[in-house]
Design a protein around this motif. Structure first.
Motif, PDB file in Angstrom:
ATOM      1  N   PRO A 115     -42.804  -4.548  12.824  1.00 29.59           N
ATOM      2  CA  PRO A 115     -44.164  -5.101  12.945  1.00 29.59           C
ATOM      3  C   PRO A 115     -44.268  -6.220  13.986  1.00 29.59           C
ATOM      4  O   PRO A 115     -45.287  -6.341  14.670  1.00 29.59           O
ATOM      5  N   LEU A 116     -43.219  -7.022  14.122  1.00 26.88           N
ATOM      6  CA  LEU A 116     -43.235  -8.088  15.132  1.00 26.88           C
ATOM      7  C   LEU A 116     -43.236  -7.501  16.545  1.00 26.88           C
ATOM      8  O   LEU A 116     -43.908  -8.024  17.440  1.00 26.88           O
ATOM      9  N   ILE A 118     -44.419  -4.535  17.414  1.00 28.30           N
ATOM     10  CA  ILE A 118     -45.739  -3.924  17.629  1.00 28.30           C
ATOM     11  C   ILE A 118     -46.783  -4.996  17.922  1.00 28.30           C
ATOM     12  O   ILE A 118     -47.593  -4.865  18.851  1.00 28.30           O
ATOM     13  N   LYS A 119     -46.758  -6.079  17.152  1.00 29.02           N
ATOM     14  CA  LYS A 119     -47.723  -7.170  17.368  1.00 29.02           C
ATOM     15  C   LYS A 119     -47.531  -7.803  18.745  1.00 29.02           C
ATOM     16  O   LYS A 119     -48.503  -8.075  19.454  1.00 29.02           O
ATOM     17  N   ALA A 120     -46.273  -8.048  19.135  1.00 29.65           N
ATOM     18  CA  ALA A 120     -46.006  -8.641  20.447  1.00 29.65           C
ATOM     19  C   ALA A 120     -46.467  -7.722  21.573  1.00 29.65           C
ATOM     20  O   ALA A 120     -46.994  -8.183  22.589  1.00 29.65           O
ATOM     21  N   TYR A 121     -46.304  -6.417  21.379  1.00 29.92           N
ATOM     22  CA  TYR A 121     -46.745  -5.446  22.388  1.00 29.92           C
ATOM     23  C   TYR A 121     -48.277  -5.442  22.487  1.00 29.92           C
ATOM     24  O   TYR A 121     -48.839  -5.473  23.588  1.00 29.92           O
ATOM     25  N   GLU A 122     -48.938  -5.378  21.330  1.00 31.56           N
ATOM     26  CA  GLU A 122     -50.403  -5.302  21.320  1.00 31.56           C
ATOM     27  C   GLU A 122     -51.053  -6.568  21.879  1.00 31.56           C
ATOM     28  O   GLU A 122     -52.082  -6.498  22.552  1.00 31.56           O
ATOM     29  N   THR A 123     -50.454  -7.718  21.606  1.00 27.65           N
ATOM     30  CA  THR A 123     -51.048  -8.979  22.075  1.00 27.65           C
ATOM     31  C   THR A 123     -50.551  -9.381  23.460  1.00 27.65           C
ATOM     32  O   THR A 123     -51.072 -10.327  24.044  1.00 27.65           O
ATOM     33  N   GLU A 125     -47.654 -10.705  24.100  1.00 25.78           N
ATOM     34  CA  GLU A 125     -47.033 -12.022  23.900  1.00 25.78           C
ATOM     35  C   GLU A 125     -46.110 -12.374  25.066  1.00 25.78           C
ATOM     36  O   GLU A 125     -45.271 -11.589  25.475  1.00 25.78           O
ATOM     37  N   TRP A 136     -42.179  -8.573  24.179  1.00 25.86           N
ATOM     38  CA  TRP A 136     -41.943  -7.398  23.348  1.00 25.86           C
ATOM     39  C   TRP A 136     -40.692  -6.612  23.741  1.00 25.86           C
ATOM     40  O   TRP A 136     -40.033  -6.045  22.849  1.00 25.86           O
TER      41      TRP A 136
END
Length: 197
Positions: A115-116, A118-123, A125, A136
């Protein structure tokens, strides 16, 4: 069992391929580090991106080579108690430990980190350092490395069951008789002898 042994050989080949090619990243890290040091000392120019890519490459080598390390039987072991038992007993304990400890731990790490990633990719980061890199890809190294390690765990489990059934050689035997340093020394001696002729 023959299909499982073929699967084991395929997994071994994947981790052998990954491990052998990751060694080149060490050279890349050294070159980046040297370039960054020269640029900083000679021209007073530096970049956080150069520093971070070194960390990313180190993480890649460390995480992606875990399966290769297990394949080569080079991982850290503490055999104070286990070393006193017969080899068959050792193999049974190793197989049980793969199932009870390695597999659940690896799956848990992947489950927690994915999940981290995926979140880093989507945002998108980014590093908080000025001129830093996107995060990511380095996060993705964790589940990738643990996937390779888990696959190797499956291979090692198959080899241990095959050994216990009398269908394969001892899986704990190291794949080679000489260390990496001894192989390098032998290679260099061959090169020097060839140059003399």
């Amino acid at each position: 069992m023959s299909a499982l042994l073929r699967l084991s050989r395929l997994i071994d080949a994947i981790n052998e391929f990954v491990g052998r090619h990751l060694a080149w990243l060490v050279l890349v890290m050294v070159l980046i580090s040297a370039t960054n040091a020269v640029a900083r000392k000679a021209f007073a120019v530096s970049s956080n991106a150069f520093l971070e890519i070194q960390w990313y490459l180190f993480a890649a080598v460390f995480l992606l080579a875990a399966g290769y390390t297990m394949l080569r039987q080079e991982h850290v072991r503490i055999d104070v108690v286990l070393g006193r038992f017969q080899r068959r007993t050792q193999v049974v304990v190793e197989a049980v430990c793969i199932v009870l400890f390695l597999m659940p731990f690896g799956l848990l790490v992947i489950d927690l980190v994915l999940p981290l990633v995926i979140k880093a990719y989507e945002t998108g980061e980014m590093s908080s350092n000025a001129g830093g890199l996107i995060r990511w890809p380095v996060y993705a190294l964790v589940p990738a490395g643990f996937t390779l390690l888990l696959l190797q765990g499956v291979s090692e489990f198959i080899k241990r069951i095959a050994f216990l059934r009398g269908l394969a050689d001892d899986p704990g035997r190291r794949g080679k008789s000489r260390s990496d340093e001894e192989e390098l020394a032998a290679f260099l001696r061959q090169q020097a002898d060839g140059a003399k002729k």
